[in-house]
Design an enzyme around this catalytic site. Structure first.
Site, PDB file in Angstrom:
ATOM      1  N   GLN A 276       2.002 -33.322  10.610  1.00  0.00           N
ATOM      2  CA  GLN A 276       0.989 -33.034  11.623  1.00  0.00           C
ATOM      3  C   GLN A 276       1.246 -33.769  12.929  1.00  0.00           C
ATOM      4  O   GLN A 276       0.581 -33.521  13.932  1.00  0.00           O
ATOM      5  CB  GLN A 276      -0.392 -33.404  11.101  1.00  0.00           C
ATOM      6  CG  GLN A 276      -0.613 -34.899  10.910  1.00  0.00           C
ATOM      7  CD  GLN A 276      -1.911 -35.214  10.198  1.00  0.00           C
ATOM      8  OE1 GLN A 276      -2.029 -35.045   8.996  1.00  0.00           O
ATOM      9  NE2 GLN A 276      -2.894 -35.676  10.966  1.00  0.00           N
TER      10      GLN A 276
ATOM     11  N   CYS B 154      -5.080 -32.938   9.776  1.00  0.00           N
ATOM     12  CA  CYS B 154      -4.749 -33.076   8.347  1.00  0.00           C
ATOM     13  C   CYS B 154      -5.492 -32.064   7.484  1.00  0.00           C
ATOM     14  O   CYS B 154      -4.935 -31.526   6.522  1.00  0.00           O
ATOM     15  CB  CYS B 154      -5.061 -34.496   7.878  1.00  0.00           C
ATOM     16  SG  CYS B 154      -6.780 -35.005   8.116  1.00  0.00           S
TER      17      CYS B 154
ATOM     18  N   HIS C 265      -9.318 -38.604   6.094  1.00  0.00           N
ATOM     19  CA  HIS C 265      -8.025 -37.908   5.967  1.00  0.00           C
ATOM     20  C   HIS C 265      -8.078 -36.938   4.799  1.00  0.00           C
ATOM     21  O   HIS C 265      -8.728 -37.214   3.783  1.00  0.00           O
ATOM     22  CB  HIS C 265      -6.926 -38.949   5.735  1.00  0.00           C
ATOM     23  CG  HIS C 265      -5.525 -38.411   5.829  1.00  0.00           C
ATOM     24  ND1 HIS C 265      -5.083 -37.651   6.885  1.00  0.00           N
ATOM     25  CD2 HIS C 265      -4.457 -38.529   4.990  1.00  0.00           C
ATOM     26  CE1 HIS C 265      -3.806 -37.335   6.706  1.00  0.00           C
ATOM     27  NE2 HIS C 265      -3.418 -37.853   5.547  1.00  0.00           N
TER      28      HIS C 265
ATOM     29  N   ASN D 253       1.216 -35.577   1.312  1.00  0.00           N
ATOM     30  CA  ASN D 253       0.656 -35.932   2.619  1.00  0.00           C
ATOM     31  C   ASN D 253       1.227 -35.003   3.687  1.00  0.00           C
ATOM     32  O   ASN D 253       2.067 -34.152   3.406  1.00  0.00           O
ATOM     33  CB  ASN D 253       0.967 -37.394   2.941  1.00  0.00           C
ATOM     34  CG  ASN D 253      -0.032 -38.016   3.909  1.00  0.00           C
ATOM     35  OD1 ASN D 253      -0.807 -37.313   4.556  1.00  0.00           O
ATOM     36  ND2 ASN D 253      -0.014 -39.326   4.021  1.00  0.00           N
TER      37      ASN D 253
END
Length: 444
Positions: free
Chosen positions: A64, A70, A365, A386
């Site tokens: 990102q 996110c 997040h 992630n």
């Protein structure tokens, strides 16, 4: 009664520090290496090796970059996993995060204008107006907000609508857009308070939205209306699909019934009894679209639902407080990785509910659960995809200890088929509306 700190107190505090035999060695370690490095517990790293009994193959991680998207990346990644496998797409295939970014910014502008009009009769000093003006819009969002965007606008491949500089590094865009929105708020509040007719207010808002659209089009690129999807699959066979729209592409290549995916939270605070649903006032992006709605459950149920979905081969969107007890380089999220309490001999313990109630924690997040390690049927650690690129962690993947999940994980998105009947019924009930600043309204 107010009492200032006295010299006597200061001397006593200093004497206490000097009397401790560990003072000199701790001071040398911390002043040289910092708090977290000095407090790191290597055993915690050893105890959380990245090996999992259930481990979905989801390919390369996305990045990102310098943006707060996110929640979009996590949502589009969960969809990408299935699209990639179903159509044998190459490992680098991604759905366009810039496309959903464009429409999120545009819809958030309209959402902000509507809330400004609704609250125009309130003083600027009121908490709700102050809340709106503090951050007119931002990059963050919630699961139901990405659903609202996709249901209205569909999705496109990243090859059709690639990243722009302002989507990968969004600071300048946000500063400019928030300036524009606050300036427009002045106009809209004045129109309402001067008794302008509804048609005049709507005309003013329409002109503002035209300017917002132009700004976004020039900054991010004009979003596609119709396009061709051209690719080679993982066996290098050529494919060309012509005349697609963003919604027809979604229907053909993703095809999820998004009404079947629900937000499940764990918020153990007194104001949110378990097995009930909650919405948040003034939280959303698409006016008239899907509302943000959470089903609150106990942490054991929370984990059971995530395990069911992973066991069925489907990854899980989830939201956490990505601040405490993490090691970026090792890709580790584990309670005890930093033992500051032991290092400084101070009590830093708070319950999950206390951290929420007193502003110490909230969701910051969103990522994707792609695996879990089960020992005797119980989770010990979880595999996390992630969206910070492949240069950190284990090629971009993180390991999350089960204890860390209990303390700092707040939200998972679960398909209804994995919910027992009583929770499906609970989800379908009318939600209790929370205040705009409630921690469950935090944007990932």
């Amino acid at each position: 009664m107010t009492k200032a700190i006295s010299q006597t107190q200061l001397k006593s505090y200093c004497k206490d520090v000097q009397a401790r035999p560990s003072t000199a060695v701790i001071r040398r370690a911390v002043t040289k290496n910092g708090i977290y490095a000095s407090a790191q517990d290597a055993q915690t790293i050893i105890d959380n090796t990245p090996i999992f009994s259930i481990d979905l193959d989801t390919g390369k991680v996305a990045n990102q970059k310098q943006s707060g998207r996110c929640w979009m990346f996590a949502a589009l990644n969960t969809m990408r996993h299935e699209v990639k496998d179903l159509f044998k797409l190459p490992d680098g295939f991604e759905l366009s995060q810039n496309y959903t970014f464009f429409w999120d910014k545009f819809e958030k502008a309209n959402y902000f204008y509507e809330n400004i009009i609704k609250t125009a009769d309130k003083a600027l000093s009121s908490r709700k107006v102050s809340f709106l003006l503090q951050t007119p819009q931002q990059d963050g969002g919630q699961w139901d907000m990405i659903v609202a965007l996709i249901e209205k606008y569909g999705v496109v491949p990243q090859s059709v609508y690639p990243e722009a500089q302002a989507s990968s590094a969004s600071r300048e865009l946000n500063i400019t857009l928030n300036l524009k929105l606050r300036k427009d708020a002045v106009t809209l509040r004045k129109l309402v308070n001067d008794g302008a007719k509804t048609d005049a207010i709507e005309a003013a808002k329409d002109a503002m939205l035209q300017e917002i659209y132009r700004f976004l089009s020039l900054t991010l690129g004009e979003p596609p209306v119709k396009f061709d999807f051209e690719y080679r699959d993982d066996k290098q066979e050529y494919h060309l699909d012509q005349g697609l729209t963003p919604k027809s592409f979604y229907d053909k290549y993703v095809g999820w019934d998004l009404s079947e995916y629900v937000s499940v939270i764990n918020a153990p605070t007194e104001d949110k009894p378990y097995n009930h649903t909650y919405s948040v006032e003034m939280l959303g992006n698409v006016v008239g679209g899907r509302e943000v709605k959470h089903l609150n459950v106990e942490i054991a149920t929370f984990k059971e639902l995530a395990i069911k979905q992973l066991s069925a081969g489907q990854s899980v969107w989830f939201g956490v407080d990505m601040g405490p007890q993490i090691e970026r380089d090792n890709g580790l999220m584990a309670t005890g990785i930093h033992r500051e309490d032991e290092l400084f001999d101070i009590d830093l313990s708070m319950t999950k509910a206390e951290r929420l109630d007193y502003g110490e924690s909230l969701m910051t997040h969103a990522m994707v659960l792609t695996g879990v390690d089960l020992v005797d049927g119980k989770p010990t650690k979880w595999k996390v995809e992630n969206s910070w690129g492949d240069k950190i962690g284990n090629k971009g993947y993180f390991t999350m200890s089960d204890d860390w999940m209990s303390e700092y994980c707040y939200q998972v998105v679960i398909k209804k088929e994995f919910l027992p009947a009583n929770l499906v019924a609970a989800y379908d009930e009318k939600p209790t509306e929370l205040q705009p600043w409630d921690p469950m309204g935090a944007l990932a």
